[in-house]
Design a protein around this motif. Structure first.
Motif, short mmCIF file in Angstrom:
data_model
loop_
_atom_site.label_atom_id
_atom_site.label_comp_id
_atom_site.label_asym_id
_atom_site.label_seq_id
_atom_site.Cartn_x
_atom_site.Cartn_y
_atom_site.Cartn_z
N GLY A 40 0.74 -1.17 0.02
CA GLY A 40 0.03 0.05 0.12
C GLY A 40 0.90 1.32 0.01
O GLY A 40 0.43 2.16 -0.61
N PHE A 41 2.03 1.16 0.74
CA PHE A 41 2.75 2.35 0.88
C PHE A 41 3.31 2.66 -0.48
O PHE A 41 3.63 3.77 -0.86
CB PHE A 41 3.90 2.06 1.80
CG PHE A 41 4.72 3.71 2.25
CD1 PHE A 41 4.22 4.55 2.68
CD2 PHE A 41 6.06 3.23 1.66
CE1 PHE A 41 4.80 5.64 2.73
CE2 PHE A 41 6.77 4.40 1.98
CZ PHE A 41 6.52 5.56 2.40
N LEU A 42 3.93 1.62 -1.09
CA LEU A 42 4.59 1.75 -2.52
C LEU A 42 3.65 2.12 -3.37
O LEU A 42 4.17 2.93 -4.51
CB LEU A 42 5.16 0.14 -2.82
CG LEU A 42 5.72 0.14 -4.33
CD1 LEU A 42 6.94 0.88 -4.04
CD2 LEU A 42 6.02 -1.41 -4.58
N LEU A 43 2.38 1.63 -3.39
CA LEU A 43 1.37 2.16 -4.51
C LEU A 43 1.14 3.49 -4.41
O LEU A 43 0.94 4.37 -5.16
CB LEU A 43 0.00 1.25 -4.40
CG LEU A 43 -0.08 0.07 -4.98
CD1 LEU A 43 -0.93 -0.95 -4.79
CD2 LEU A 43 0.60 -0.08 -6.60
N LEU A 44 0.96 4.04 -2.99
CA LEU A 44 0.88 5.31 -2.76
C LEU A 44 1.94 6.36 -3.05
O LEU A 44 1.67 7.25 -4.07
CB LEU A 44 0.57 5.61 -1.15
CG LEU A 44 0.36 6.96 -0.66
CD1 LEU A 44 -0.97 7.29 -1.41
CD2 LEU A 44 0.25 7.13 0.96
N GLN A 45 2.97 5.77 -2.97
CA GLN A 45 4.07 6.56 -3.62
C GLN A 45 4.34 6.68 -5.13
O GLN A 45 4.71 7.59 -5.63
CB GLN A 45 5.73 5.90 -3.11
CG GLN A 45 5.85 6.24 -1.58
CD GLN A 45 5.96 7.59 -1.12
OE1 GLN A 45 6.46 8.40 -1.85
NE2 GLN A 45 5.38 7.99 0.14
N ILE A 46 4.00 5.55 -5.79
CA ILE A 46 4.04 5.49 -7.13
C ILE A 46 3.01 6.32 -7.74
O ILE A 46 3.20 7.03 -8.79
CB ILE A 46 3.67 4.08 -7.78
CG1 ILE A 46 5.15 3.28 -7.67
CG2 ILE A 46 3.35 3.91 -9.32
CD1 ILE A 46 4.92 1.57 -7.98
N GLY B 131 1.46 11.50 -10.32
CA GLY B 131 0.73 12.70 -10.06
C GLY B 131 -0.64 12.25 -10.27
O GLY B 131 -1.70 13.32 -10.02
N TYR B 132 -1.16 11.21 -9.94
CA TYR B 132 -2.43 10.55 -9.69
C TYR B 132 -3.08 11.00 -8.21
O TYR B 132 -4.22 11.51 -8.14
CB TYR B 132 -2.55 9.28 -9.79
CG TYR B 132 -2.39 8.62 -11.19
CD1 TYR B 132 -3.52 8.85 -12.12
CD2 TYR B 132 -1.43 7.94 -11.26
CE1 TYR B 132 -3.26 8.15 -13.33
CE2 TYR B 132 -1.21 7.40 -12.59
CZ TYR B 132 -2.06 7.60 -13.58
OH TYR B 132 -1.72 7.04 -15.06
N VAL B 133 -2.20 11.33 -7.24
CA VAL B 133 -2.48 11.45 -5.97
C VAL B 133 -1.60 12.67 -5.36
O VAL B 133 -0.37 12.72 -5.77
CB VAL B 133 -2.32 10.41 -5.03
CG1 VAL B 133 -2.86 10.77 -3.63
CG2 VAL B 133 -3.36 9.16 -5.46
N LYS B 134 -2.17 13.54 -4.88
CA LYS B 134 -1.47 14.71 -4.32
C LYS B 134 -1.67 14.63 -2.80
O LYS B 134 -2.67 14.84 -2.23
CB LYS B 134 -1.92 16.09 -4.59
CG LYS B 134 -0.84 17.31 -4.72
CD LYS B 134 0.18 16.90 -5.66
CE LYS B 134 0.89 18.32 -5.97
NZ LYS B 134 2.33 17.79 -6.52
N VAL B 135 -0.57 14.45 -1.94
CA VAL B 135 -0.47 14.09 -0.64
C VAL B 135 -0.05 15.47 0.01
O VAL B 135 1.16 15.94 -0.04
CB VAL B 135 0.42 13.03 -0.08
CG1 VAL B 135 0.51 12.95 1.41
CG2 VAL B 135 0.02 11.62 -0.92
#
Length: 157
Positions: free
Chosen positions: A84-90, A95-99
């Protein structure tokens, strides 16, 4: 129980007459499990109720099962969290997710403060649980040592 007519005035319960006891086999079988026939059976508290071999076997088997499950569940949990952390970083890098890392840090600090408050309130209950667990381990040291050994074997397998 056998009764004998002794005449008048001779109803002494401590006489030489034989006393017979009726044995209920279902109750006997319930009280004497298969491991009692194999390893022997003692009476008394739980630490003295079963032989050392029985206590080691029961502790070792339950410890191995717990260690094996702990290993399997631990691997699954680590894979899920890491993936999950790896997918969040990818997703963040693509640019799909802005944290908003500032907001994440603020929320984490808020959660830490909340947990510290709750931990201070729960301390007496935790201390009581620890005392009870320590007392159980002291009373059942053979069973506990078998569990620990089995747990490590379960982790290794």
């Amino acid at each position: 129980m056998a009764t004998v007519d002794r005449g008048e005035g001779q109803d002494d319960p401590e006489s030489d007459d034989e006393v017979y006891e009726v044995v209920d086999l279902t109750e006997y079988a319930r009280r004497h499990q298969w491991w009692s026939r194999v390893f022997g059976n003692n009476s008394g508290p739980i630490a003295e109720k079963y032989s050392v071999a029985t206590q080691l076997m029961m502790g070792g088997v339950t410890g191995w099962c717990a260690g094996y499950l702990f290993q399997r569940v631990g691997k699954i949990a680590a894979t899920a969290v890491g993936g999950g952390f790896l997918l969040l970083q990818i997703a963040n890098h693509s640019g799909y997710v802005k944290v908003d890392w500032k907001k994440v840090e603020k929320d984490v600090n808020k959660a830490k403060k909340h947990l510290k408050k709750k931990a201070n309130k729960a301390a007496p209950e935790i201390n009581t649980f620890i005392e009870e667990a320590t007392d159980f381990i002291k009373r059942n040291i053979v069973l506990s040592s078998g569990f620990v050994g089995g747990f490590f074997l379960g982790l290794a397998s």
